[in-house]
Structures are given as C-alpha cells and as structure tokens.
Design a protein around this motif. Structure first.
Motif, PDB file in Angstrom:
ATOM      1  N   PHE A  32       8.813 -27.721  30.476  1.00  7.36           N
ATOM      2  CA  PHE A  32       9.324 -26.839  29.418  1.00  7.36           C
ATOM      3  C   PHE A  32      10.432 -25.922  29.945  1.00  7.36           C
ATOM      4  O   PHE A  32      10.986 -25.113  29.194  1.00  7.36           O
ATOM      5  CB  PHE A  32       8.183 -26.010  28.811  1.00  7.36           C
TER       6      PHE A  32
ATOM      7  N   ASN C  50       1.739 -33.392  18.343  1.00  5.91           N
ATOM      8  CA  ASN C  50       1.386 -32.199  19.118  1.00  5.91           C
ATOM      9  C   ASN C  50      -0.064 -32.192  19.585  1.00  5.91           C
ATOM     10  O   ASN C  50      -0.518 -31.220  20.167  1.00  5.91           O
ATOM     11  CB  ASN C  50       1.646 -30.937  18.279  1.00  5.91           C
TER      12      ASN C  50
ATOM     13  N   ARG F  12      10.966 -27.872  21.689  1.00  3.51           N
ATOM     14  CA  ARG F  12      10.911 -28.900  22.730  1.00  3.51           C
ATOM     15  C   ARG F  12      10.958 -30.287  22.083  1.00  3.51           C
ATOM     16  O   ARG F  12      10.486 -30.484  20.963  1.00  3.51           O
ATOM     17  CB  ARG F  12       9.628 -28.761  23.565  1.00  3.51           C
ATOM     18  N   LYS F  17       7.100 -32.741  25.233  1.00  7.22           N
ATOM     19  CA  LYS F  17       5.713 -32.473  24.858  1.00  7.22           C
ATOM     20  C   LYS F  17       4.782 -33.568  25.372  1.00  7.22           C
ATOM     21  O   LYS F  17       3.700 -33.289  25.887  1.00  7.22           O
ATOM     22  CB  LYS F  17       5.603 -32.313  23.332  1.00  7.22           C
ATOM     23  N   ILE F  43      -0.596 -28.710  21.291  1.00 11.22           N
ATOM     24  CA  ILE F  43       0.532 -27.782  21.416  1.00 11.22           C
ATOM     25  C   ILE F  43       0.695 -27.077  20.077  1.00 11.22           C
ATOM     26  O   ILE F  43       0.861 -27.723  19.045  1.00 11.22           O
ATOM     27  CB  ILE F  43       1.823 -28.528  21.814  1.00 11.22           C
ATOM     28  N   GLU F  45       2.907 -24.836  18.031  1.00  6.64           N
ATOM     29  CA  GLU F  45       4.276 -24.328  18.007  1.00  6.64           C
ATOM     30  C   GLU F  45       4.427 -23.158  17.044  1.00  6.64           C
ATOM     31  O   GLU F  45       3.810 -23.143  15.984  1.00  6.64           O
ATOM     32  CB  GLU F  45       5.222 -25.453  17.621  1.00  6.64           C
TER      33      GLU F  45
END
Lengths: 63, 63, 63, 63, 63, 63
Positions: A32, C50, F12, F17, F43, F45
């Motif tokens: 990242f 994700n 990203r 990811k 993840i 976000e």
C-alpha cells in the motif's frame, strides 16, 4: 493509517503475536506504499466461550 | 462468512451466550443461504465503566 | 445495547436483510433479556474484491 | 445511534474515561442533531502487547 | 492511537462530519493526553436499509 | 478464524489489494498455525472525507 484489526482466540504467545504484527506491518508497507510508522495493528483476543463457528462455541468444539 | 459481532456488557451466563450464538447462526443460515459452518459469531464483552448511553457510563446509571 | 454488526458480501435483497435483522433482534431480546428497542443491528456490506478466504478474494473464487 | 468505538491502550482512569465519553457524546449531539440518549460510546481497551505502531508492540517501545 | 470509529447513517454534510471529527479529536487530546496527530477518527456510514433499531430498518421507520 | 479487518482509504488497485490479502493470510498461517482456508481478510475502504488524522479529514490534508 491503515489500521489492521486481527480477531483471534486467546492463547498465542507474545512471540507469535510480535511476529504476526511485524509481518502484517511489512505487508501493508510493501503493497500500500505507506511508511511503517503509519501502520497500526491491533490483536483483539477473545475467550473461546465467546466465539463460535457453526453455532458451537470454540470452548465446546472437539477437533 | 458472514461474521457477526455482538457488543454486550459483561455479565451473561455461558448458557445465555451459547443460546444467542446458536439462534444468530441459524438466522444467518436461514435468511442468507449459507452453511452453518461458514457463520462466525463473536460476543465482544465490555466493562460497564467502558460503555455509555447518553454520556453516562453504565456503571453509574440507575434504572 | 447490545449492538450487532454483520459483515457480509453485497448481494442480498432488502427482504433478506430485513428478515435477518428481525430474527437477530428477537434472539437478543429472548436470550439477553433486553427490550427490542435497545437492540441495534447493522449489516456492513463489502465488495467481493475486498473480502477473502484462504487468501483469494471472493471475486475470484470458483465454487 | 450513532455508535462510537474508541480503541485505546489500557491505563486510563475511570475519571479520564468518563470525561472522554461525556465530551464525545456532547459532540455527536451538537453536530449530528441527535438526542444524547441515542448516542452510544464504548471504549475498547487493549493490552500494550497486542497493539503496535511501526510493527513494534507498544509494550516494547521506548519513547 | 487512539482510533475512534463512528457508525452513522449516511446523510450528514461534509461540514457536519468535519466538525464532529474536530471535536472528537480535541476531546481525546484533552482527556487522554496524546498529541492530536496521534488521533485517528473514521466515520463509517451505512445505508438506512442496513441499520435497525427494535428490529425495523431505519429506511422503514416513521418518527 | 482468525478474521483480519484492514481499514484503508479508497484508492488502491485490485492488484494491490489482492497482494496484501495474500501476504496477510500467509502471515497468519505461518505464525498462528491455522490452515489458510480458516483465515478471513476484509479490506474496509473509506472515503477520504470520512477519515482524519489530527482532526483534519484526509480530503483536506496537504502532504
């Protein structure tokens, strides 16, 4: 930032937790593109009686 | 998946927690169409001094 | 209180989510002895890109 | 609603936590236009060995 | 550190969110004795159909 | 189990990811001794207007 929260059952050693924290931090830095000091990692430990898979608390599961 | 996190003040019995975990798991299976073993439930207990409604910690509230 | 957070991948209908919320709320009332109006449920939806199990995002998994 | 979760390392006094909870609640009331009784605040304390910045647990950091 | 997560239904203006973030940050600095730059605040917004009190999604509640 | 949640600001690529998810999963397997399929990574976000350090939303910070 980013902040990483790891939910795990109690029982790992300080050494295991330190190693995991280190490798997760490195992975965030690598992928990242942030400085290490911006990365926060927290391990949130739970009691096996408070966590369940398939509806059965880990404190009662047999492997 | 899915993962379900229940934030509750400390003080329920193992039996109460086991029953809640079981019924939440069943509800996820029934309505989201996943196998029970894919459902994770964690009860995250807190100290009454660390949780507040209306700005007053539960440890200081009178009913 | 309590507060319940359900992490799930996007894609369920409003009807599925409404039914899950209802049954989780009832389970908390039944087992933790609180009035329904004290129970908060939030479904936190995520993108399949994700979320991952076994290191592979759900957007790339085959069943 | 809203619900506010504060992740902090263990070690603050009851007085510090009570004051923080009070001020956060007031800020939510003031800016989001909700009654105080609708605001939930929870302080989630962690062990310094379970939390890290820059890959090093707080239990091992020197200032 | 600390990290503060505010769960709120979508619909506040950028100005409301900026003001809340500012006041929460100041409260943490004042009561927990940390520098402002160490304080992280994140507002986690949800859809009214995904959040419920008393078992009824906010998207369907009448006041 | 364990479950890992990464809070990061949007922006990203899918490739970044995917790589982070892979390396975090491997780190958990290596240090906590669990099979990869037991490890969940999500993840989460956020919008830069919803996240702040030092009381200033990321959408308004200059580097």
């Amino acid at each position: 930032m980013p902040e990483v929260y790891v939910h795990a059952v109690r029982g790992r050693t300080a050494e295991q937790k330190r190693a995991l924290i280190k490798d997760i931090t490195d992975a965030v830095v690598r992928h990242f593109g942030v400085p290490a000091d911006a990365v926060l990692v927290e391990i949130m430990e739970s009691d096996p009686a408070n966590k369940a898979k398939g509806g059965v608390p880990l404190s009662e599961r047999r492997s």
